[in-house]
Design an enzyme around this catalytic site. Structure first.
Site, PDB file in Angstrom:
ATOM      1  N   GLN A  27       4.761  -2.008  -6.575  1.00  0.00           N
ATOM      2  CA  GLN A  27       4.875  -3.477  -6.671  1.00  0.00           C
ATOM      3  C   GLN A  27       3.443  -4.140  -6.514  1.00  0.00           C
ATOM      4  OE1 GLN A  27       7.168  -4.336  -2.857  1.00  0.00           O
ATOM      5  NE2 GLN A  27       9.163  -4.404  -4.119  1.00  0.00           N
ATOM      6  N   HIS A  54      -2.571  -6.594  -1.170  1.00  0.00           N
ATOM      7  CA  HIS A  54      -1.716  -7.192  -2.573  1.00  0.00           C
ATOM      8  C   HIS A  54      -2.962  -7.439  -3.424  1.00  0.00           C
ATOM      9  CE1 HIS A  54       0.734  -8.382   0.929  1.00  0.00           C
ATOM     10  NE2 HIS A  54       1.834  -7.933   0.218  1.00  0.00           N
ATOM     11  N   GLU A  85       6.709   5.479  -2.306  1.00  0.00           N
ATOM     12  CA  GLU A  85       6.181   5.582  -3.654  1.00  0.00           C
ATOM     13  C   GLU A  85       6.021   7.073  -4.080  1.00  0.00           C
ATOM     14  OE1 GLU A  85       5.677   1.595  -2.252  1.00  0.00           O
ATOM     15  OE2 GLU A  85       5.318   3.370  -1.281  1.00  0.00           O
ATOM     16  N   PRO A 138       0.245   5.907  -1.440  1.00  0.00           N
ATOM     17  CA  PRO A 138       1.046   7.260  -1.080  1.00  0.00           C
ATOM     18  C   PRO A 138       1.521   8.163  -2.085  1.00  0.00           C
ATOM     19  CG  PRO A 138       1.720   5.310  -0.138  1.00  0.00           C
ATOM     20  CD  PRO A 138       0.868   4.556  -0.917  1.00  0.00           C
TER      21      PRO A 138
END
Length: 690
Positions: A448, A494, A426, A455
């Site tokens: 995503q 997520h 990332e 990061p």
């Protein structure tokens, strides 16, 4: 015309110019260390003493109009070589007007727009953050040359300067991966002085030599040598620059140099033994340059005269720099966001001369309803089709079409150069986007899931402040698509929302659409805009029936900072966004309360005018959001209403949020902590009954 051999290049070097630049840099350091810092005229000082020769010889070879250098805090000799005015170089660490940042940033945090020559990309104060934006610039060079068929970019390269300590950072390794997998025209220019502040090189990389460790890397040419010997250094740098210019692939050059001062002025080097300091002083490249030039090229008298002249110039220029005005305090809040009246010099579509196509805030009438996934995909497809400067990338966005299918078939239609996969970094995704944006492209990067952006925090935060830090010289407009929030289940990785984090990132705009129509309008505005945008896609809304709307057309845009009333009412105001819109509407309907329900649609900026107008009429306000309670964005809205509209309130402003815990995985646990229809109804009734 490029010089063919290193021997020929050495013959063409203007060694008197090298000496003048080196002596100027050295006297500049002397002036700061002996006078300006003790007198508190300079508050941060980082000496380039010992690093000058290699940087100057590099700068003399960066002569392509589209070359870029990504510098770091010891890069002032390079800056002087590339044309930085001496007075600006001295005014910057004094915090005076003009210079790199008009007094906004530390004096060594450099940049140079380079209108007719090489550009020096804005550096940041983080070690290693200079690497991935320069990799993005290198990829942009290839894009301009190959896809946009602009021959003016032929032979241009990107050079990244860093110390040996920086080779341990994520940015370095991410950039190495990009450079080698894509065969980008990048030269990694590592100045190895043996220390990262007080930590030796053996702690930065095994064996204390990054060049040796990378020799087995495929598609990376390694150059390694002494950066203090005039001819040898010139030859090695010439070889490395010409290798990359010839498009033979990326290269890394490691040059050993002495650090003749501490890390900064405050560093007394107590961690070095006296014999080590003595050894470094003997290795001073200035002494070696003098020995190389005197008496074979110039006399000792001429050298001494040149040194005196440079010292006098530095002294006189320091006085001029100190006499500059302090920056205008009334302008300190300017350039957080784009300015319609003053376009930045480097970066973004506007500075590249792109004109926005015809737009409308009125949606077209189309019968078929689509979900948010299709809304995003069609908008990306439309903008890719009409704007060759748009590029879409991230992990799995290519052949797979994205983990949520939002980029399905876009690579097949628009090609691998414009829709492409990246490595799992990332930091690299966002840093690359910054470099692409500098070159006048519009990068649309996908992270995503919200949590996976962590990061990339360094690059995200730095990107947002570029315009302000450079006083509107540079900007890096981009779109970062970022799904998050709960879905069929929850979990801490997520399903995180945490949109408030981005609302506090200076310089970023934040969109949070609740339906397909708004997603189209906000995404298109973001892709045509002149500021970096976080585009939040709620996972539970991607295919939700409540979020489905007809596609509003290829010209439909929505301005940022303009909320929408989902329904009108008189009893109370409910402010919400994202997945909570559907639940709030259902709760208001069940409760029978006449509620004014506002979907903010964007949080940076948020529609304060619409919210205030509503609260003035209803005199009550409930804020519902999925993010956690403490310091969530609802707290900002509540504080603003309480501060500005206290006399209108008949009850305290209330918030209904997640508790201060991560999102749980179990479905029942997840629903137990989310604001749901029952909890919202209870909150409505409680507020009405107050």
């Amino acid at each position: 015309m490029a010089v063919k051999t290193s021997e020929d290049f050495i013959k063409t070097v203007d060694w008197n110019k090298v000496a003048r630049l080196m002596l100027t840099s050295r006297h500049l350091d002397d002036k700061e260390e002996n006078e300006l810092v003790p007198d508190k005229k300079v508050l941060y000082q980082f000496s380039a003493r010992g690093h000058e020769l290699a940087q100057i010889l590099l700068g003399l070879q960066l002569d392509h109009p589209h070359d870029a250098a990504s510098a770091y805090y010891r890069s002032r000799p390079l800056m002087l070589t590339l044309g930085l005015e001496l007075e600006d170089a001295m005014a910057a660490p004094m915090g005076k007007s003009g210079g790199y940042s008009d007094g906004r940033d530390i004096g060594v945090v450099c940049n140079l727009p380079g209108d007719k020559g090489p550009v020096v990309l804005p550096m940041a104060g983080d070690v290693g953050s200079q690497y991935t934006p320069a990799a993005g610039w290198a990829q942009a060079l290839e894009y301009h040359r190959n896809h946009l068929e602009n021959d003016a970019y032929e032979g241009a390269i990107s050079v990244i300067l860093g110390g040996d300590g920086s080779v341990a950072t994520n940015g370095f390794w991410s950039a190495i991966t990009m450079a080698t997998t894509l065969s980008l025209p990048i030269l990694f220019f590592i100045e190895d002085n043996g220390y990262g502040i007080s930590v030796g090189s053996n702690f930065q990389t095994p064996g204390a030599n990054i060049a040796n460790n990378l020799r087995s890397f495929k598609n990376l040419r390694i150059f390694d040598g002494d950066g203090t010997l005039p001819e040898d250094t010139a030859s090695l740098i010439h070889q490395s620059v010409q290798y990359v210019r010839a498009r033979r692939g990326p290269a890394l050059i490691r040059l050993t140099v002495p650090r003749l001062n501490g890390h900064s002025y405050q560093d007394n080097q107590s961690y070095k033994e006296k014999k080590q300091i003595k050894k470094e002083k003997k290795n001073d490249p200035l002494g070696k340059l003098k020995k190389y030039l005197v008496p074979s090229r110039i006399s000792k008298k001429e050298w001494d005269s040149l040194s005196d002249e440079c010292r006098d110039t530095v002294n006189q220029t320091a006085e001029k720099a100190w006499n500059r005005k302090d920056p205008d305090e009334s302008h300190v809040t300017k350039f957080v966001y784009s300015d319609d009246e003053k376009i930045q010099s480097v970066g973004g579509l506007r500075s590249a001369g792109y004109d926005r196509p015809e737009e409308s805030e009125t949606p077209e009438s189309e019968k078929q309803r689509i979900n948010i996934v299709e809304a995003v995909r069609r908008t990306l497809d439309s903008e890719l089709s009409i704007n060759e400067r748009v590029v879409v990338f991230g992990e799995d966005v290519g052949a797979k079409g994205g983990v949520h299918a939002a980029t399905m078939d876009l690579q097949k239609k628009h090609g691998n150069e414009r829709v492409f996969d990246t490595s799992l970094s990332e930091e690299g995704i966002i840093g690359r986007a910054v470099g692409l944006a500098y070159s006048g492209l519009m990068p649309v990067a996908e992270i995503q899931f919200r949590k996976y952006a962590d990061p990339a925090t360094e690059q995200l935060k730095n990107c947002g402040t570029i315009r302000w830090r450079t006083a509107n010289k540079f900007a890096a407009p981009m779109v970062v698509r970022m799904p998050g929030g709960f879905a069929k289940c929850g979990d801490p990785w997520h399903s995180e929302s945490n949109e408030v984090f981005f609302s506090r990132m200076i310089g970023w705009r934040l969109a949070y659409p609740s339906n397909a129509e708004d997603a189209v309008g906000l995404l298109r505005s973001a892709m045509r805009g002149d500021d970096p945008v976080i585009f939040f896609e709620h996972r539970n809304l991607l295919d939700a029936k409540s979020a489905r709307k007809p596609y509003p057309g290829d010209s439909f845009v929505l301005p940022f900072g303009k909320g929408k009333k989902l329904q009108e009412g008189d009893d109370l105001t409910i402010v919400t966004w994202g997945a909570m819109c559907e639940r709030t509407l259902a709760s208001a309907k069940d409760s029978g309360i006449s509620a004014d329900i506002i979907d903010l649609r964007t949080l940076s900026p948020w529609d304060k005018e619409l919210v205030y107008s509503s609260v003035k009429q209803t005199n009550r306000c409930l804020i519902v959001h999925e993010d956690t309670r403490t310091a969530g964005f609802g707290a900002e809205i509540s504080a603003s209403i309480t501060e500005d509209l206290f006399k209108y309130l008949d009850a305290p402003v209330q918030r209904l949020t997640m508790p201060d815990i991560p999102m749980p995985y179990n479905i029942n646990l997840m629903e137990s902590v989310l604001p749901d229809q029952h909890k919202i109804s209870e909150a409505i009734e409680k507020l009405i009954d107050f």
